[in-house]
Design a protein around this motif. Structure first.
Motif, mmCIF file in Angstrom:
data_model
loop_
_atom_site.group_PDB
_atom_site.id
_atom_site.type_symbol
_atom_site.label_atom_id
_atom_site.label_comp_id
_atom_site.label_asym_id
_atom_site.label_seq_id
_atom_site.Cartn_x
_atom_site.Cartn_y
_atom_site.Cartn_z
ATOM 1 N N LEU A 300 -14.046 44.123 48.330
ATOM 2 C CA LEU A 300 -15.198 44.219 47.430
ATOM 3 C C LEU A 300 -16.487 44.134 48.231
ATOM 4 N N SER A 305 -21.437 42.382 43.963
ATOM 5 C CA SER A 305 -20.223 41.578 44.179
ATOM 6 C C SER A 305 -20.556 40.216 44.798
ATOM 7 N N LYS A 306 -21.838 39.961 45.092
ATOM 8 C CA LYS A 306 -22.172 38.766 45.863
ATOM 9 C C LYS A 306 -22.063 37.410 45.156
ATOM 10 N N ARG A 311 -15.333 37.593 42.967
ATOM 11 C CA ARG A 311 -14.032 38.008 43.481
ATOM 12 C C ARG A 311 -12.908 37.543 42.543
ATOM 13 N N ASP A 312 -12.968 36.252 42.113
ATOM 14 C CA ASP A 312 -11.915 35.705 41.237
ATOM 15 C C ASP A 312 -11.857 36.435 39.900
ATOM 16 N N GLU A 315 -10.420 39.880 40.421
ATOM 17 C CA GLU A 315 -8.975 39.852 40.698
ATOM 18 C C GLU A 315 -8.191 39.576 39.415
ATOM 19 N N ASP A 329 -4.069 41.646 48.905
ATOM 20 C CA ASP A 329 -5.189 40.676 48.818
ATOM 21 C C ASP A 329 -6.402 41.334 48.238
ATOM 22 N N VAL A 330 -7.167 40.547 47.485
ATOM 23 C CA VAL A 330 -8.477 41.021 47.030
ATOM 24 C C VAL A 330 -9.488 40.190 47.798
ATOM 25 N N ARG A 331 -10.236 40.809 48.674
ATOM 26 C CA ARG A 331 -11.147 40.023 49.514
ATOM 27 C C ARG A 331 -12.566 40.573 49.502
ATOM 28 N N MET A 332 -13.484 39.703 49.888
ATOM 29 C CA MET A 332 -14.880 40.132 49.989
ATOM 30 C C MET A 332 -15.103 40.799 51.346
ATOM 31 N N PRO A 336 -21.310 41.992 52.331
ATOM 32 C CA PRO A 336 -21.258 42.985 51.251
ATOM 33 C C PRO A 336 -22.446 43.951 51.234
#
Ligand SMILES: Nc1ncnc2c1ncn2[C@@H]1O[C@H](COP(=O)(O)OP(=O)(O)OP(=O)(O)O)[C@@H](O)[C@H]1O
Ligand SMILES: [Mg+2]
Length: 352
Positions: A300, A305-306, A311-312, A315, A329-332, A336
């Protein structure tokens, strides 16, 4: 995407490029031409140097006195008939002082068709980050969004206007899809396989990439601007003020602040739901998804997205649906706000 090249965008179609500096080293630039910000990246893939400028302006009536005041204050501006146009980072300060909104040369990811000043301001803002090239033919990769139904699927005018401007400054321009740029910036270790998502000011862009080849690119013509204007409308505040409060205070892990905070939570959820819904529809429609047994990592990026907790929430919304691939995984992104420009630089450096 039949007339598109491996960068998920139309080929620049321009002639040969050397991009050699006088000392013989290759110089390349990555540029994120965003609705809210323009960001540049130069140097190498590992530790590029980045710079940015707000893609906005604010105009005041011309008077010799105002003009002198702006000059004395070293505020970037130009005169257009009977108006003084303050552009870039300084414009937001003016909007705050006058409790009004900045104007934007771009809306929803592309040149704003309703803004007569659009092309001139955009070129002026780009010019602050991209000087005339000293190495003719220097390769410059710039981001373009995926076409969105809301903007009539039409990117040609936007993309060609930027290309012509960059060619005029001595560069060889190459357009790169924004979601793919996020993959290029952040998923090198994964062989550029995964999903890049950039949630910006005007749009959210997504690219599903296998070995750097995009199998799906899509966009939603909503982003931070939609949140600012929707919240502004319900709390009766200018969007520029809501934007400042959002950027300074919003924490999506903590519900229940004042009216503005509550409204920010509501419209953030709306944005996330719409993005996941539209991505779901796009994935269902495409016959081209690669068959890959490995879980797909998701990165992301983009200013929207900051906030803490984004993120949570994203997801959770994503995992509530079923997908024809395994969600990894969903990651930052590591940073960004510069991911798209850094990814564009990776694309520029990859060209021979
Ligand atoms: N700390 C923050 N918290 C919340 N929002 C933020 C923060 N920092 C920036 N933003 C928002 O991010 C958006 C700008 O992000 P970004 O610079 O990635 O967009 P852009 O690339 O210019 O736009 P687009 O990709 O849509 O054309 C704005 O809406 C801004 O208010
Ligand atoms: Mg962007």
């Amino acid at each position: 995407m039949d007339d598109r090249n491996e960068h998920g965008s139309e080929s620049s179609g321009s002639g040969s490029h050397t991009g050699q500096s006088q000392s013989g080293t290759r110089t390349r630039i990555g540029l994120d031409v965003g609705t809210s910000k323009v960001v540049s990246a130069r140097g190498d893939n590992v530790s590029p140097t980045t710079d940015s400028q707000l893609n906005a302006f604010f105009d005041v009536p011309y008077s010799a006195l105002h003009e002198q005041g702006l000059k004395a204050n070293r505020t970037p501006f130009y005169r257009e008939d009977d108006r003084l146009i303050v552009y870039g980072d300084a414009s937001e300060k003016f909007a705050h002082i006058f409790n009004a909104n900045v104007r934007r040369p771009m809306a929803k990811g592309i040149l704003n068709p309703h803004e007569p000043q659009a092309t001139h301001v955009l070129e002026t803002v780009l010019g602050t980050l991209v000087p005339v090239s000293r190495n003719p033919g220097e390769l410059l990769a710039f981001s373009v969004p995926a076409a969105a139904p809301e903007t009539g699927h039409e990117l040609t005018y936007h993309e060609e206007t930027i290309k012509r401007y960059l060619k005029g400054r001595g560069y060889t321009p190459l357009a790169v899809n924004e979601g793919l740029a996020v993959v290029l910036a952040e998923l090198a270790k994964e062989g550029f396989t995964g999903i890049g998502i950039s949630c910006g000011g005007g749009m959210c862009n997504v690219a599903i990439s296998y070995l750097s080849i995009p199998s799906l690119t899509m966009s939603l013509a909503h982003g931070g601007d939609f949140i600012d204007s929707s919240v502004g409308a319900v709390v009766n505040e200018p969007a520029t003020r809501v934007k400042a409060i959002k950027e300074e205070t919003l924490d999506l892990t903590r519900e229940g602040g004042d009216k503005i905070d509550k409204a920010l939570h509501i419209y953030y959820d709306r944005l996330i739901e719409s993005l996941v819904d539209e991505l779901g529809k796009a994935v269902q429609k495409t016959p081209k998804l690669p068959r890959n047994d490995q879980p797909m990592p998701i990165v992301l990026a983009g200013g929207t997205s900051k906030p803490n907790g984004f993120r949570d929430r994203f997801e959770k919304a994503l995992r509530r649906r079923s997908w024809p691939f395994q969600v990894g995984d969903v990651r930052m992104a590591s940073d960004p706000l510069t991911a798209t420009a850094r990814g564009a630089l990776v694309a520029a450096l990859a060209e021979r």
